[in-house]
Scaffold this motif. Structure first.
Motif, mmCIF file in Angstrom:
data_model
loop_
_atom_site.group_PDB
_atom_site.id
_atom_site.type_symbol
_atom_site.label_atom_id
_atom_site.label_comp_id
_atom_site.label_asym_id
_atom_site.label_seq_id
_atom_site.Cartn_x
_atom_site.Cartn_y
_atom_site.Cartn_z
ATOM 1 N N ARG A 1 0.814 -1.217 0.000
ATOM 2 C CA ARG A 1 0.000 0.000 0.000
ATOM 3 C C ARG A 1 0.845 1.264 0.000
ATOM 4 N NH1 ARG A 1 -3.592 0.599 5.089
ATOM 5 N NH2 ARG A 1 -1.716 1.607 5.905
ATOM 6 N N GLU A 2 1.854 1.310 0.870
ATOM 7 C CA GLU A 2 2.649 2.536 1.031
ATOM 8 C C GLU A 2 3.864 2.594 0.123
ATOM 9 O OE1 GLU A 2 1.467 4.930 2.867
ATOM 10 O OE2 GLU A 2 -0.198 3.688 3.576
ATOM 11 N N LYS A 3 4.154 1.494 -0.551
ATOM 12 C CA LYS A 3 5.269 1.434 -1.516
ATOM 13 C C LYS A 3 6.613 1.751 -0.862
ATOM 14 C CE LYS A 3 1.941 0.862 -4.478
ATOM 15 N NZ LYS A 3 1.523 -0.525 -4.804
ATOM 16 N N ILE A 4 6.798 1.264 0.340
ATOM 17 C CA ILE A 4 8.055 1.447 1.069
ATOM 18 C C ILE A 4 8.901 0.192 0.874
ATOM 19 C CG2 ILE A 4 9.119 1.779 3.338
ATOM 20 C CD1 ILE A 4 6.487 3.150 4.211
ATOM 21 N N ASP A 5 10.110 0.365 0.380
ATOM 22 C CA ASP A 5 11.001 -0.776 0.189
ATOM 23 C C ASP A 5 11.492 -1.285 1.541
ATOM 24 O OD1 ASP A 5 10.833 -0.747 -2.587
ATOM 25 O OD2 ASP A 5 12.494 0.671 -2.786
ATOM 26 N N VAL A 6 11.520 -2.598 1.692
ATOM 27 C CA VAL A 6 11.984 -3.221 2.924
ATOM 28 C C VAL A 6 13.004 -4.299 2.578
ATOM 29 C CG1 VAL A 6 11.335 -4.620 4.925
ATOM 30 C CG2 VAL A 6 9.813 -2.795 4.142
ATOM 31 N N ASP A 7 14.156 -4.250 3.215
ATOM 32 C CA ASP A 7 15.179 -5.281 3.055
ATOM 33 C C ASP A 7 14.870 -6.397 4.043
ATOM 34 O OD1 ASP A 7 17.386 -6.883 2.797
ATOM 35 O OD2 ASP A 7 18.826 -5.420 3.578
ATOM 36 N N MET A 8 14.155 -7.403 3.580
ATOM 37 C CA MET A 8 13.725 -8.468 4.473
ATOM 38 C C MET A 8 14.871 -9.367 4.919
ATOM 39 S SD MET A 8 10.571 -8.346 5.378
ATOM 40 C CE MET A 8 10.246 -10.046 5.858
ATOM 41 N N SER A 9 16.021 -9.263 4.263
ATOM 42 C CA SER A 9 17.154 -10.094 4.678
ATOM 43 C C SER A 9 17.594 -9.768 6.109
ATOM 44 C CB SER A 9 18.329 -9.922 3.711
ATOM 45 O OG SER A 9 18.878 -8.616 3.795
ATOM 46 N N ARG A 10 17.242 -8.585 6.602
ATOM 47 C CA ARG A 10 17.575 -8.215 7.980
ATOM 48 C C ARG A 10 16.896 -9.128 8.996
ATOM 49 N NH1 ARG A 10 17.782 -1.709 8.979
ATOM 50 N NH2 ARG A 10 18.726 -1.035 7.005
ATOM 51 N N PHE A 11 15.835 -9.815 8.555
ATOM 52 C CA PHE A 11 15.046 -10.632 9.477
ATOM 53 C C PHE A 11 15.206 -12.128 9.213
ATOM 54 C CE2 PHE A 11 12.915 -6.556 8.671
ATOM 55 C CZ PHE A 11 13.041 -5.999 9.928
ATOM 56 N N ASN A 12 16.218 -12.473 8.404
ATOM 57 C CA ASN A 12 16.409 -13.882 8.067
ATOM 58 C C ASN A 12 16.616 -14.743 9.314
ATOM 59 O OD1 ASN A 12 16.112 -13.426 5.349
ATOM 60 N ND2 ASN A 12 18.293 -13.545 4.868
ATOM 61 N N ASP A 13 17.433 -14.254 10.237
ATOM 62 C CA ASP A 13 17.770 -15.064 11.413
ATOM 63 C C ASP A 13 16.543 -15.332 12.280
ATOM 64 O OD1 ASP A 13 20.380 -15.191 10.583
ATOM 65 O OD2 ASP A 13 21.133 -13.695 12.005
ATOM 66 N N ILE A 14 15.752 -14.300 12.541
ATOM 67 C CA ILE A 14 14.606 -14.511 13.422
ATOM 68 C C ILE A 14 13.524 -15.319 12.720
ATOM 69 C CG2 ILE A 14 13.397 -12.333 12.894
ATOM 70 C CD1 ILE A 14 12.687 -12.251 15.936
ATOM 71 N N ILE A 15 13.379 -15.166 11.412
ATOM 72 C CA ILE A 15 12.404 -15.983 10.693
ATOM 73 C C ILE A 15 12.825 -17.452 10.713
ATOM 74 C CG2 ILE A 15 11.445 -16.483 8.405
ATOM 75 C CD1 ILE A 15 11.332 -13.431 7.962
ATOM 76 N N GLU A 16 14.110 -17.710 10.586
ATOM 77 C CA GLU A 16 14.595 -19.088 10.704
ATOM 78 C C GLU A 16 14.324 -19.634 12.102
ATOM 79 O OE1 GLU A 16 18.583 -19.807 9.458
ATOM 80 O OE2 GLU A 16 18.286 -18.967 7.458
#
Length: 268
Positions: A163-178
Protein backbone atom coordinates in the motif's frame (compact mmCIF):
# COMPACT_ATOMS: atom_id res chain seq x y z
CA UNK A 1 -10.55 -25.35 -10.09
CA UNK A 2 -7.29 -27.01 -11.10
CA UNK A 3 -7.33 -29.41 -8.13
CA UNK A 4 -10.12 -31.66 -6.89
CA UNK A 5 -9.44 -31.35 -3.15
CA UNK A 6 -9.70 -27.61 -2.49
CA UNK A 7 -9.93 -26.91 1.24
CA UNK A 8 -10.02 -23.33 2.56
CA UNK A 9 -8.60 -23.10 6.08
CA UNK A 10 -8.88 -19.34 6.71
CA UNK A 11 -12.31 -17.74 6.38
CA UNK A 12 -14.39 -15.14 8.22
CA UNK A 13 -18.14 -15.02 8.72
CA UNK A 14 -20.33 -12.13 9.83
CA UNK A 15 -19.19 -12.98 13.36
CA UNK A 16 -15.89 -11.28 12.55
CA UNK A 17 -15.97 -7.50 12.83
CA UNK A 18 -15.04 -7.29 9.14
CA UNK A 19 -17.05 -10.29 7.91
CA UNK A 20 -20.10 -10.06 5.65
CA UNK A 21 -21.85 -13.44 5.37
CA UNK A 22 -23.12 -16.18 7.65
CA UNK A 23 -21.34 -19.45 8.34
CA UNK A 24 -23.91 -21.27 6.22
CA UNK A 25 -23.37 -18.85 3.32
CA UNK A 26 -19.62 -19.53 3.51
CA UNK A 27 -20.38 -23.25 3.23
CA UNK A 28 -22.56 -22.54 0.19
CA UNK A 29 -19.60 -20.73 -1.30
CA UNK A 30 -17.35 -23.75 -0.77
CA UNK A 31 -19.84 -26.01 -2.55
CA UNK A 32 -20.28 -23.59 -5.47
CA UNK A 33 -16.49 -23.51 -5.85
CA UNK A 34 -16.30 -27.32 -5.74
CA UNK A 35 -14.33 -27.31 -2.51
CA UNK A 36 -14.23 -30.26 -0.13
CA UNK A 37 -14.00 -28.37 3.13
CA UNK A 38 -13.73 -25.17 5.13
CA UNK A 39 -12.36 -24.01 8.45
CA UNK A 40 -14.35 -21.03 9.73
CA UNK A 41 -11.80 -18.99 11.65
CA UNK A 42 -13.47 -15.84 12.90
CA UNK A 43 -11.39 -13.13 14.49
CA UNK A 44 -10.82 -13.13 18.22
CA UNK A 45 -8.30 -10.31 18.70
CA UNK A 46 -8.31 -11.01 22.37
CA UNK A 47 -6.32 -7.98 23.52
CA UNK A 48 -9.20 -5.80 22.32
CA UNK A 49 -12.13 -8.09 23.11
CA UNK A 50 -11.17 -9.35 26.58
CA UNK A 51 -14.36 -10.26 28.48
CA UNK A 52 -16.47 -9.92 25.30
CA UNK A 53 -14.73 -12.96 23.83
CA UNK A 54 -17.13 -15.32 25.60
CA UNK A 55 -20.41 -14.02 24.16
CA UNK A 56 -18.82 -13.70 20.72
CA UNK A 57 -17.46 -17.23 20.73
CA UNK A 58 -20.62 -18.82 22.11
CA UNK A 59 -22.55 -17.38 19.16
CA UNK A 60 -19.92 -18.19 16.56
CA UNK A 61 -19.27 -21.71 17.85
CA UNK A 62 -22.95 -22.62 17.76
CA UNK A 63 -23.40 -21.24 14.25
CA UNK A 64 -20.50 -23.32 12.97
CA UNK A 65 -21.98 -26.42 14.61
CA UNK A 66 -25.29 -25.71 12.86
CA UNK A 67 -23.49 -25.35 9.53
CA UNK A 68 -21.57 -28.56 10.17
CA UNK A 69 -24.82 -30.43 10.74
CA UNK A 70 -26.48 -29.00 7.63
CA UNK A 71 -23.56 -29.30 5.18
CA UNK A 72 -22.49 -32.88 5.65
CA UNK A 73 -21.36 -33.18 2.02
CA UNK A 74 -18.29 -31.10 2.92
CA UNK A 75 -16.00 -30.99 5.95
CA UNK A 76 -16.76 -28.01 8.20
CA UNK A 77 -14.15 -27.29 10.86
CA UNK A 78 -14.74 -25.12 13.90
CA UNK A 79 -11.86 -22.69 14.05
CA UNK A 80 -10.74 -19.34 15.38
CA UNK A 81 -8.11 -16.80 14.46
CA UNK A 82 -6.68 -15.89 17.85
CA UNK A 83 -5.02 -12.50 17.52
CA UNK A 84 -2.42 -11.21 19.97
CA UNK A 85 -2.95 -14.19 22.25
CA UNK A 86 0.22 -13.61 24.23
CA UNK A 87 -0.79 -10.05 25.14
CA UNK A 88 -3.56 -11.61 27.27
CA UNK A 89 -1.92 -14.95 27.99
CA UNK A 90 -4.00 -16.09 30.97
CA UNK A 91 -7.29 -15.16 29.30
CA UNK A 92 -6.18 -16.77 26.03
CA UNK A 93 -5.37 -20.07 27.70
CA UNK A 94 -8.71 -20.05 29.52
CA UNK A 95 -10.47 -19.23 26.24
CA UNK A 96 -8.77 -22.01 24.28
CA UNK A 97 -9.56 -24.58 26.96
CA UNK A 98 -13.25 -23.60 27.03
CA UNK A 99 -14.08 -24.51 23.41
CA UNK A 100 -13.60 -27.72 21.46
CA UNK A 101 -11.90 -26.11 18.47
CA UNK A 102 -10.74 -28.09 15.49
CA UNK A 103 -8.25 -25.46 14.44
CA UNK A 104 -6.60 -22.41 15.99
CA UNK A 105 -4.81 -19.91 13.76
CA UNK A 106 -2.35 -17.74 15.66
CA UNK A 107 -1.81 -14.20 14.44
CA UNK A 108 -0.40 -10.83 15.36
CA UNK A 109 -2.22 -7.87 13.79
CA UNK A 110 -0.81 -5.17 16.05
CA UNK A 111 1.93 -4.57 18.56
CA UNK A 112 1.06 -4.20 22.22
CA UNK A 113 -1.03 -1.10 22.95
CA UNK A 114 -0.96 -0.10 19.27
CA UNK A 115 -3.44 -0.13 16.41
CA UNK A 116 -3.59 -2.78 13.71
CA UNK A 117 -0.81 -2.40 11.15
CA UNK A 118 -3.58 -1.44 8.70
CA UNK A 119 -4.13 1.88 10.50
CA UNK A 120 -0.56 3.01 11.14
CA UNK A 121 0.91 6.12 9.56
CA UNK A 122 4.28 4.71 8.57
CA UNK A 123 5.83 8.13 8.18
CA UNK A 124 5.75 8.31 11.96
CA UNK A 125 7.72 5.11 12.58
CA UNK A 126 11.06 3.43 12.05
CA UNK A 127 9.93 0.62 9.75
CA UNK A 128 12.72 -1.75 10.77
CA UNK A 129 12.02 -1.23 14.46
CA UNK A 130 8.34 -2.00 13.89
CA UNK A 131 9.12 -5.14 11.94
CA UNK A 132 11.66 -6.32 14.49
CA UNK A 133 9.05 -5.97 17.23
CA UNK A 134 6.55 -7.79 15.05
CA UNK A 135 8.81 -10.78 14.40
CA UNK A 136 9.78 -10.85 18.07
CA UNK A 137 6.07 -11.15 18.87
CA UNK A 138 5.68 -13.98 16.34
CA UNK A 139 8.61 -15.81 17.89
CA UNK A 140 7.07 -15.48 21.34
CA UNK A 141 3.77 -16.73 19.91
CA UNK A 142 5.20 -19.92 18.44
CA UNK A 143 7.26 -20.57 21.58
CA UNK A 144 4.00 -20.35 23.56
CA UNK A 145 2.88 -23.29 21.41
CA UNK A 146 -0.87 -22.92 21.99
CA UNK A 147 -1.95 -22.40 18.37
CA UNK A 148 -1.89 -24.77 15.40
CA UNK A 149 -0.76 -22.67 12.45
CA UNK A 150 1.04 -19.34 12.26
CA UNK A 151 -1.08 -17.00 10.14
CA UNK A 152 0.28 -14.71 7.41
CA UNK A 153 3.93 -14.49 8.54
CA UNK A 154 4.58 -11.25 6.62
CA UNK A 155 1.27 -9.54 7.44
CA UNK A 156 2.65 -5.96 7.84
CA UNK A 157 3.98 -6.02 4.27
CA UNK A 158 0.38 -5.78 3.04
CA UNK A 159 0.49 -2.15 4.12
CA UNK A 160 4.17 -1.18 4.31
CA UNK A 161 5.18 -2.49 0.89
CA UNK A 162 1.99 -3.05 -1.11
CA UNK A 163 0.00 0.00 0.00
CA UNK A 164 2.65 2.54 1.03
CA UNK A 165 5.27 1.43 -1.52
CA UNK A 166 8.06 1.45 1.07
CA UNK A 167 11.00 -0.78 0.19
CA UNK A 168 11.98 -3.22 2.92
CA UNK A 169 15.18 -5.28 3.05
CA UNK A 170 13.72 -8.47 4.47
CA UNK A 171 17.15 -10.09 4.68
CA UNK A 172 17.57 -8.21 7.98
CA UNK A 173 15.05 -10.63 9.48
CA UNK A 174 16.41 -13.88 8.07
CA UNK A 175 17.77 -15.06 11.41
CA UNK A 176 14.61 -14.51 13.42
CA UNK A 177 12.40 -15.98 10.69
CA UNK A 178 14.59 -19.09 10.70
CA UNK A 179 14.20 -19.25 14.49
CA UNK A 180 10.42 -18.97 14.09
CA UNK A 181 10.43 -21.79 11.53
CA UNK A 182 12.71 -23.94 13.67
CA UNK A 183 10.35 -23.54 16.64
CA UNK A 184 7.28 -24.36 14.55
CA UNK A 185 8.97 -27.47 13.17
CA UNK A 186 10.12 -28.70 16.59
CA UNK A 187 6.60 -28.19 17.94
CA UNK A 188 5.17 -30.14 14.98
CA UNK A 189 2.91 -27.23 14.07
CA UNK A 190 2.17 -25.45 10.79
CA UNK A 191 2.69 -22.17 9.05
CA UNK A 192 0.02 -20.68 6.84
CA UNK A 193 0.31 -19.89 3.16
CA UNK A 194 -2.18 -17.02 3.01
CA UNK A 195 -3.16 -16.38 -0.60
CA UNK A 196 -5.18 -13.19 -0.01
CA UNK A 197 -2.38 -10.98 -1.30
CA UNK A 198 -2.76 -12.46 -4.78
CA UNK A 199 -6.01 -10.49 -5.05
CA UNK A 200 -4.47 -7.30 -3.64
CA UNK A 201 -1.98 -4.73 -4.88
CA UNK A 202 0.92 -6.78 -3.52
CA UNK A 203 0.10 -9.63 -5.95
CA UNK A 204 1.92 -12.09 -3.73
CA UNK A 205 1.27 -14.52 -0.92
CA UNK A 206 1.87 -14.05 2.81
CA UNK A 207 4.57 -15.25 3.18
CA UNK A 208 5.90 -15.45 -0.33
CA UNK A 209 7.27 -18.48 -2.13
CA UNK A 210 10.83 -17.89 -0.91
CA UNK A 211 9.82 -18.41 2.71
CA UNK A 212 7.64 -21.43 1.94
CA UNK A 213 10.66 -23.01 0.22
CA UNK A 214 12.84 -22.11 3.22
CA UNK A 215 10.34 -23.74 5.59
CA UNK A 216 10.34 -26.89 3.44
CA UNK A 217 14.13 -27.04 3.22
CA UNK A 218 14.44 -26.67 7.01
CA UNK A 219 12.25 -29.75 7.44
CA UNK A 220 8.82 -28.14 7.75
CA UNK A 221 6.02 -30.60 7.15
CA UNK A 222 2.75 -28.80 7.77
CA UNK A 223 1.38 -25.87 5.72
CA UNK A 224 -2.23 -24.71 5.87
CA UNK A 225 -3.57 -22.75 2.89
CA UNK A 226 -6.22 -20.09 3.35
CA UNK A 227 -7.97 -17.45 1.29
CA UNK A 228 -8.60 -15.16 4.29
CA UNK A 229 -11.97 -14.53 2.68
CA UNK A 230 -14.55 -12.28 4.33
CA UNK A 231 -17.21 -12.94 1.64
CA UNK A 232 -19.05 -16.13 0.67
CA UNK A 233 -18.25 -15.69 -3.02
CA UNK A 234 -14.53 -15.34 -2.39
CA UNK A 235 -13.93 -18.54 -0.40
CA UNK A 236 -11.43 -20.77 -2.22
CA UNK A 237 -10.06 -17.78 -4.15
CA UNK A 238 -6.50 -18.57 -5.27
CA UNK A 239 -6.25 -21.72 -3.15
CA UNK A 240 -5.24 -23.57 -6.32
CA UNK A 241 -2.41 -21.09 -6.84
CA UNK A 242 -1.34 -21.75 -3.27
CA UNK A 243 -1.18 -25.46 -4.03
CA UNK A 244 0.92 -24.67 -7.11
CA UNK A 245 3.39 -22.87 -4.83
CA UNK A 246 3.48 -25.77 -2.37
CA UNK A 247 4.27 -28.21 -5.15
CA UNK A 248 6.97 -25.94 -6.58
CA UNK A 249 8.55 -25.78 -3.11
CA UNK A 250 8.64 -29.54 -2.70
CA UNK A 251 5.40 -30.26 -0.81
CA UNK A 252 3.03 -32.93 -2.10
CA UNK A 253 0.32 -32.24 0.47
CA UNK A 254 -1.34 -29.46 2.44
CA UNK A 255 -2.52 -29.58 6.05
CA UNK A 256 -5.83 -29.26 7.83
CA UNK A 257 -6.39 -29.62 11.57
CA UNK A 258 -9.22 -31.66 13.07
CA UNK A 259 -9.58 -31.74 16.85
CA UNK A 260 -6.29 -29.78 16.95
CA UNK A 261 -4.42 -32.60 15.18
CA UNK A 262 -2.70 -32.13 11.80
CA UNK A 263 -3.97 -34.11 8.83
CA UNK A 264 -2.11 -34.20 5.52
CA UNK A 265 -4.18 -34.15 2.33
CA UNK A 266 -2.48 -34.96 -0.96
CA UNK A 267 -2.52 -32.21 -3.56
CA UNK A 268 -4.25 -33.77 -6.55
Amino acid sequence: MKYRNIFDTHTHSVNSFDGHHSCKQLCDGIIKNNGIGIAITDHCDIDGMKDDCWSFQDKQFNEVLEAKAEFQQITVLNGVELGQGLFEKELSEKFLSAYDFDFVLGSVHNLKNMEDFYFLDYKQYDIYSLLQQYFNALLDLVKWNQTDSLAHLTYPLRYIVAREKIDVDMSRFNDIIEEIFDTVIKNEKAIELNVSGLSMDMNDTLPNKKYIKKFHDMGGKYVTVGSDSHYFDKVCNNIDKGYDILKECGFDSFTVFEKRQPKLITIE
